[in-house]
Enzyme design. Structure first.
Site, short mmCIF file in Angstrom:
data_model
loop_
_atom_site.label_atom_id
_atom_site.label_comp_id
_atom_site.label_asym_id
_atom_site.label_seq_id
_atom_site.Cartn_x
_atom_site.Cartn_y
_atom_site.Cartn_z
CG ASP A 529 -2.07 0.88 1.18
OD1 ASP A 529 -2.23 1.56 0.15
OD2 ASP A 529 -2.85 0.91 2.14
CG ASP A 604 -7.79 4.28 0.85
OD1 ASP A 604 -7.67 3.05 0.69
OD2 ASP A 604 -6.94 4.99 1.40
#
Lengths: 928, 536
Positions: A529, A604
């Protein structure tokens, strides 16, 4: 997962309060518009018109494989070098660089899988106005016009694509800084600059504009020691009204024109709570655009890793349907045309023109350049359960048990950043995850796996081995002054390893070895990430552009950073098994070529219906540019979904390639069984449907790995001549044979799905109801409905014995779904291997073709030299659209058997009971 | 593939040691054995169809309810029965048959997967027995304690009820007292009020006289001021010079309008002017302050905005230093980033004219001696009354608290009453958690920092049949971008009253385990083993 929330401690909190103001949406002010990005503003200010560039035909050199030619900018006399290659497979490559740059300009390495093989070019004609070259046998020619410089690619009488036809070629040559010219010495130096030698007298009246040598955005100053270095070029696409690709944007599948707003931006950024339907940059960038009309599909691959903006305009965009009709009736219409302009901050122009002509050929052309989708382990196509965070080993154990208790299959449970010891990756929290091996063994006993996050920012802490080693080896990215670059991220102050260095990547890969990564076992996989890279206190939440990767600025390599992190991590997982096991690595940032290293997700997102809807075009756009293994966080990352939204998201995610539920730390728990028995049952059913189709998914991924064809496809890819499909992005195909129109509307009572193909038929996979193609079909829906159709003419192998993980289903028998078309034929494939090693490269697999015609269904070997044995057998054959036979005979090497069957006349469904042959065998089943 | 298999079991009959073999298809519980009769066609248990018996457990799903494949994984909705001799029998989903994972402790689910399963039933049975025994012991002791608690609660309740009665009696006395003192107070207040009113009236009259005097003086002043030609008359023209007197304020003060004000006359003398004056005095602006706008239209003090405007008029633009402008820009940027905390509130204007008017006549003169005496007497009566009322309120509070406690749901036999007004703590590596039953839950960092509320008493929240097994505390401190904190407290039987663990399974939703004898159930009498166990 990457957000700026309260866990960063007080410093970040203050920073947050300043930057976010606590609102639920992206703060657009944190990210640049084209106007705020000096090079974009400069380049966009160039208006269409006479190009100052002229081809110097006398400098032309033509070898068998390459044409070179100098270009001159008549305004400043700077010379460029044009290289033109004909590549195998109907691709033309055009490179433009400065003839003699002050210092080398960045050319993107490691993205092409090899130096692309060339084909001969030949000169057809030449005069003072230009040259005409033949591009192979296809009657394709490239016309180089000299004044102004322009390239046209022509096939027969059609212009396929034109470059610099609007005169927007812009190439900012490297130069010495003006304010140093005050010293006569420097002046001489510049005068002696060979690039400008000839025309020194007329030399540049070019004014120094703001932002050429320094640029400030929101208190961050970019020092720009190399000055302006942008490149831009326009492409005209005659006859084209639909262009696609250039992910990642939260926008429709069909790209919009950008005349009235900002261009689409490609700059990998960690965008907090991104907004939908706009051209803002997101986490990844693939600078590939596809252009399509009913006759032809082409592609443009702009190989540049710097910040890039793409402008799209169209001469028909503004027209109403009526206007278009009028044009048509009056016959006065100009040809529709789409014009595209690419602008990058640095590097060179290196563009691959993929000339199709079919969508499939464009996919294979792009795959020949950057490679295909990594063939994932079968288990990774199952369901993934993630949350920021599963708190401790007991939590993991109880969630795992919850899946068994509620009889919902899953393959992977995920651990986000909280599992580490203080955000030090490769470590475990000593209290919450005190015995990771015990935990992993518990999962392994259930044939399940785990993913733990490893981000590329490294906590600066002299008690942290990883930091010390990177630091002592000098592997960190450097700041403009040569010290180690430091930024704020989850651990607080962090360094960023320079993944552009092969030695750094090799070292990183070695950290995944079982003797290095303590607590890891073979069922532990990895998630990268924050690899844009995310720098909380950096400009636009990323790294300063004047940070240094050896000789290159971060500016040059930015969009490549995430790919390198992903590459090194995947390599690590391969190496830890001695090259035997396939890796599984998920990444958030990506670039062209990232498909070779694993899966991506759309970052996200939020628990909102529109985010569910956008997951389709976002993954379709990625699929078109090679990245097949795509998914969106099921349920939505931020906020808490309504139960209805959560169920619909599971139903949609079950039919998207990467199927993972994920949730923000601050949201209430949402494991599938927390919403009452009814909803648990709905979610269970969606996940189980996914598992029954795993053989088909696996086969599609093998195909993607083998040929570059996307797994999830827009309808136009299979129906390229049907304009009704060109802009569809609320439904999609999996392979050729499954059409999925998920329910993405709140409170929906029905959906209208377009079933393509005038002569085709489609079967509802749940009811076996047959529908004709070429129509908009209204389908009433309830909460349990997932509208999915199997194409008549296809055969799909499924495994109906859904177990608690895909690995548990390895030896289970197949049910073949044979959907007959109007000609009463059908075809399909079956691919089987061990599901997790690279042994398929050694031809250890089964690849079979099923075909049904003349009332005979047969299985033949597609790969006779491949060797693999399976315990799986065929337990059932379901023929949709069948008629009632009197007898059914199975022929195998062992002999001839009569088979029992059952015929449902109301639905014309023939079910053949327990034929029993091995899935790898030759056989035929005849209906009489 | 695996087909029909006989299952041979030794069966330990109750009260005897005769071992017999019960044959039934794999995965069928004894209770359903009669439906699976060999050599007879098998009817699916849902009655939907009948198939030949060789279709039972032939690894192909024929029955929609999965009943033809009790021993294989063929049916997606089937169940497999493990006998688990030595432990507890169980059903597992068919999908767990031969999946390579040992689910039945007797290993019977993995008969064809190659999984290396060990029979752990006896071991598990033994462990479970031990565990149950331990629990039973705890339950037994706990239950004894509970009985005591119930006794104590009973006594406590009686005590409280007695106390309540006392308080209630006490309350009655106090109420009577209050009423008496109220009468005394009211009696004393009547003359006080009258004396005060008299005093006030005298003062008002005096004020009116002073005001009239002032008005007259001003009228004369104005008359003189207006009478520009000093002829003793105010003429239309003279009046017109005061445009503020324009009756319709339309900007033109016409002759007719002026004449109207002068009651139709061209000019008026001092006597008539007196009547005119009453109509114009509100508007009239003395010539000496004519540049000051009349009161009421603009506030007496100029707003800061106007001041700065005036300022900038005074300075030509080029005089403003450039840095200042830059600074402003920067400030603006910062404002955009930050909350608008330093945003300047618009200036408010207050007109204190009334107050000023009152002050004009000076303060009211002090009360005379007689009045003051009446006031003092009334005040004494008031104080006594208030005192009595306060005492009553206190008793009422105590009664309310007692009533609340008495009516509180402390469980069927008030066994949880002992937790009331107690607190229990648990210290973890980071925090000290504090549970004050029926009151609140909180969390405090171990090494300094302020306490965070994890909720206040909400309700009993156990399942319907056992509502007193779970407590819910709600509306604690709010979470960043989230709900307010809440805590679920699960009670289990224990000899001691302790918080045994805390966790935060979901952000800001806490879970606490709490043991107490009060939740212990009367232990069942163990006669011979476990009644619900099919011990074979």
């Amino acid at each position: 997962m990457a957000t700026f929330t309260e866990r960063m401690g007080p410093v970040l909190l203050v920073w947050l309060a300043v930057c976010l103001g606590g609102t639920w949406a992206v703060d657009k002010g944190n990210f640049k518009t084209c106007e705020q990005s000096a090079f974009c503003k400069r380049q966009r200010a160039i208006k269409p018109g006479e190009s100052p560039y002229r081809a110097l035909l006398e400098t032309m050199e033509l070898t068998n494989t390459r044409l070179t030619l100098q270009l001159i900018n008549d305004n400043n006399k700077v010379r460029l070098l044009l290289e033109l290659y004909r590549l195998q497979g109907n691709i033309t490559r055009v490179k433009i660089n400065e003839l003699k740059p002050l210092k080398p300009r960045y050319e993107v390495p490691d993205v092409l899988i090899r130096e692309p093989p060339t084909e001969p070019l030949s000169l057809l004609s030449q005069d003072e106005n230009g040259v005409v070259l033949s591009l192979g046998p296809e009657s394709q020619r490239v016309i180089v016009s000299a004044r102004p410089f322009r390239l046209d690619i022509v096939e027969g009488r059609d212009v396929l694509m034109s470059l610099n036809s609007r005169g927007l070629l812009g190439f900012e040559h490297l130069r010495m800084r003006k304010d140093t010219q005050a010293e006569p010495e420097t002046d001489n130096k510049e005068g002696a600059d060979p690039a400008n030698q000839d025309e020194n007298t007329k030399e540049e009246e070019e004014k120094v504009e703001d932002g050429m040598w320094e640029e400030t955005f929101k208190s961050h100053t970019d020092s720009k020691p190399n000055g302006p270095s942008a490149v831009s070029l326009d492409f005209s696409l005659p006859g084209v009204e639909h262009v696609y690709g250039i992910p990642e944007h939260a926008d429709t599948l069909k790209l919009k024109t950008t005349d009235s707003g900002d261009p689409y931006r490609l700059y990998n950024l960690d965008v907090f709570q991104y907004e939908l339907y706009n051209p803002m940059a997101l986490y990844g960038a693939v600078p590939v655009m596809l252009a399509h009309n009913a006759q032809r599909t082409t592609g443009i691959f702009w190989l540049n890793a710097a910040e890039t903006w793409v402008d799209i305009s169209s001469n028909t965009a503004g027209k109403t349907v009526f206007g278009k009709m009028l044009d048509y009736v009056q016959g006065s219409s100009e040809t529709p045309q789409t014009d595209v302009r690419w602008i990058s901050e640095s590097g060179i122009i290196d563009v691959f023109l993929m000339l199709g002509p079919t969508p499939r050929e464009v996919f294979s052309q792009y795959a020949s350049l950057t490679g295909t989708q990594a063939f994932p382990p079968l288990a990774s196509l199952g369901y993934h359960q993630c949350r920021w965070n599963y708190n401790d080993q007991e939590d993991v154990r109880s969630v795992d048990a919850g899946f068994d208790e509620h009889d919902i299959p899953y393959d992977f449970i995920w651990l986000d950043i909280e599992h580490t010891d203080g955000k030090r990756y490769f470590t475990w929290d000593p209290h919450k995850f005190a015995s990771p091996k015990e935990m992993l063994q518990g999962l392994m006993d259930k044939k399940r796996k785990m993913v733990a996050i490893v981000d590329p920012h490294i906590k600066i802490d002299t008690n942290y081995k990883i930091h010390n080693e990177i630091s002592s080896r000098g592997f960190y990215v450097k700041n403009k002054d040569g010290g180690d670059y430091e930024g704020w991220c989850w651990p607080g102050s962090a360094g960023y390893p320079d993944f552009t260095r092969p030695d750094m990547r090799a070292w990183w890969a070695s950290q995944f070895a079982y003797d290095q990564y303590e607590g890891a076992m073979e069922n532990l996989y990895t998630w990268n990430d924050m690899n844009e890279p995310s720098v909380f206190n950096g400009p636009e939440v990323t790294m300063h552009k004047d940070a240094l990767h050896g000789a290159w600025e971060h500016r040059d390599v930015h969009n490549l950073y995430g790919l390198y992190v992903h590459m090194a991590t995947a390599q690590g997982l391969i190496e830890r098994s001695g090259g035997v096991e396939r890796p599984f690595v998920l990444t958030r940032a990506f670039f062209a070529g990232s498909q070779r290293y694993g899966a991506v997700w759309t970052g996200d997102n939020a628990a909102e219906w529109d985010h569910l809807k956008i997951s389709i075009p976002m993954c379709l756009s990625l699929s078109l540019v090679g990245i097949s293994f795509c998914g969106a966080d099921v349920g939505g990352f931020f906020k808490s979904p309504s139960t209805e939204l959560l169920v619909r998201w599971y139903q949609t995610g079950a039919y998207q390639p990467f199927f993972r539920a994920h949730a923000h730390l601050d949201t209430p728990r949402r494991e599938p069984w927390l919403f009452g028995p009814e909803n648990t049952a709905l979610i269970r059913e969606a996940v189980r449907q996914r598992y029954t189709f795993l053989p088909y998914w696996y086969q599609l991924f093998y195909l993607a790995y083998h040929t570059g064809e996307p797994v999830m496809r827009p309808l136009w890819v299979e129906y390229p001549q049907d304009p009704a499909t060109f802009a569809l992005d609320d439904e999609f195909l999996l392979g050729r044979d499954l059409l999925v129109h998920p329910v993405t509307e709140e409170g929906a009572r029905g959906v209208t799905a377009y079933l393509p193909g005038k002569d085709e038929v489609w079967f509802d996979i749940h009811t076996f109801q047959k529908h004709n193609g070429g129509q908009n079909l209204y389908i009433p829906v309830t909460m349990s409905s997932i509208p999915v159709f199997q194409r008549g003419g296809s055969i799909i192998p499924r495994k109906l014995r859904v177990r608690r993980s895909s690995t548990c289903m390895e030896d289970d028998p197949y049910t073949l779904y044979v959907a007959l078309n109007n000609q009463r034929t059908a075809e399909g494939e079956l691919y089987i291997d061990d599901g997790h090693t690279f042994n398929y490269e050694k031809k250890e697999f089964i690849h079979r073709r099923f075909s049904f015609s003349n009332n005979v269904l047969s299985s033949v070997n597609l790969e006779p030299e491949a060797q693999f044995t399976t315990k799986s057998w065929v337990e059932r054959i379901i023929i949709l659209g069948a008629s009632n036979p009197s007898t059914i005979t199975l022929r195998t090497a062992d002999g001839i058997n009569q088979l029992e069957f059952d015929f449902d006349a109301s639905m014309s469904v023939l079910t053949i009971r327990k034929p029993g042959m091995n899935a790898g065998a030759d056989w035929s089943v005849s209906l009489q | 593939m695996v087909t029909f298999g006989h299952f041979v079991l030794p069966l330990l009959l109750l009260g005897g040691a005769i071992t017999v073999e019960v044959q039934r298809p794999r995965g069928v519980p004894l209770s359903k054995r009669q439906f699976y009769e060999e050599d007879k066609p098998f009817t699916c248990l849902d009655g939907s169809r009948t198939v030949a018996f060789d279709r039972v457990n032939d690894d192909y799903c024929d029955c929609p309810d999965g009943s033809d494949e009790p021993g294989t994984a063929a049916c997606p909705n089937g169940n497999f029965h493990c006998t688990n001799a030595g432990f507890r029998p169980a059903f597992i989903p068919s999908s767990r048959v031969n999946d390579g994972i040992c689910d039945c402790c007797d290993t019977t689910d993995e008969y064809n997967s190659g999984a290396d399963c060990q029979n752990t039933c006896r071991e598990m049975g033994r462990k479970e027995k031990e565990e149950l025994q331990k629990l039973a012991e705890i339950a037994e002791e706990g239950f004894l304690l509970k009985k005591q608690l119930i006794q104590e609660a009973k006594h406590g309740l009686e005590e409280k009820k007695t106390k309540l009665e006392e308080f209630q009696k006490n309350k009655k006395d106090l109420e009577a007292n209050v009423e008496t003192l109220r009468t005394v107070k009211e009696t004393a207040e009547q003359p006080e009020r009258e004396a005060k009113e008299r005093h006030l009236k005298a003062w008002e009259e005096q004020k009116a006289a002073i005001r009239l005097e002032k008005d007259r003086a001003r009228m004369v002043e104005v008359l003189v001021e207006l009478d520009d030609d000093a002829d003793g008359f105010v003429s239309v023209a003279e009046l017109q010079s005061h445009s503020e007197l324009d009756p319709d304020s339309d900007g033109s003060f016409t002759e007719a309008e002026a004449q109207g004000l002068l009651r139709g006359m061209d000019k008026v003398d001092a006597v008539v002017f007196e009547t005119v004056w009453n109509n114009i005095k509100e508007k009239y602006v003395s010539e000496s302050n004519a540049d000051i706008p009349p009161p009421g239209e603009t506030p007496p003090e100029e707003t800061p905005d106007i001041v700065s405007e005036n300022d900038s008029e005074n300075y030509p633009d080029e005089d403003i230093p450039e840095e200042e402008e830059d600074d402003d820009d920067e400030d603006d940027d910062e404002d955009d980033d930050m909350d608008d905390g330093d945003y300047k509130a618009p200036p408010t204007t207050r007109t204190d004219e009334k107050k000023k008017d009152d002050d004009d006549e000076g303060p009211m003169p002090p009360y005379d001696q007689e009045t003051q005496a009446l006031i003092d007497a009334a005040q004494k009566a008031r104080d006594e009354f208030n005192e009595a009322e306060k005492a009553l309120r206190e008793v009422e509070d105590q009664i309310r608290n007692l009533e609340k406690e008495i009516s509180f749901d402390f469980g069927p036999s008030s066994e949880f009453a002992y937790l009331y007004s107690q607190c229990y703590e648990l210290t973890t590596s980071e925090y000290v958690y504090r549970l004050c039953p029926f009151n609140k839950v909180s969390q405090k960092p171990k090494f300094g920092g302020s306490e965070t509320s994890l909720g206040t008493w909400g309700k009993w929240a156990g399942p319907e049949d056992n509502i007193h097994s779970v407590m819910k505390y709600e509306n604690g401190m709010g979470c960043w971008q989230g709900p307010s904190r809440s805590t679920t407290v699960k009670l289990t039987c224990g000899k001691e009253t302790v918080v045994t663990s805390t966790s935060e399974p979901s952000r800001c939703e806490y879970l606490m385990e709490f043991t107490s004898p009060a939740i212990c159930q009367e232990p069942a009498r163990f006669d011979s083993g476990h009644p619900d166990h099919e011990e074979l």
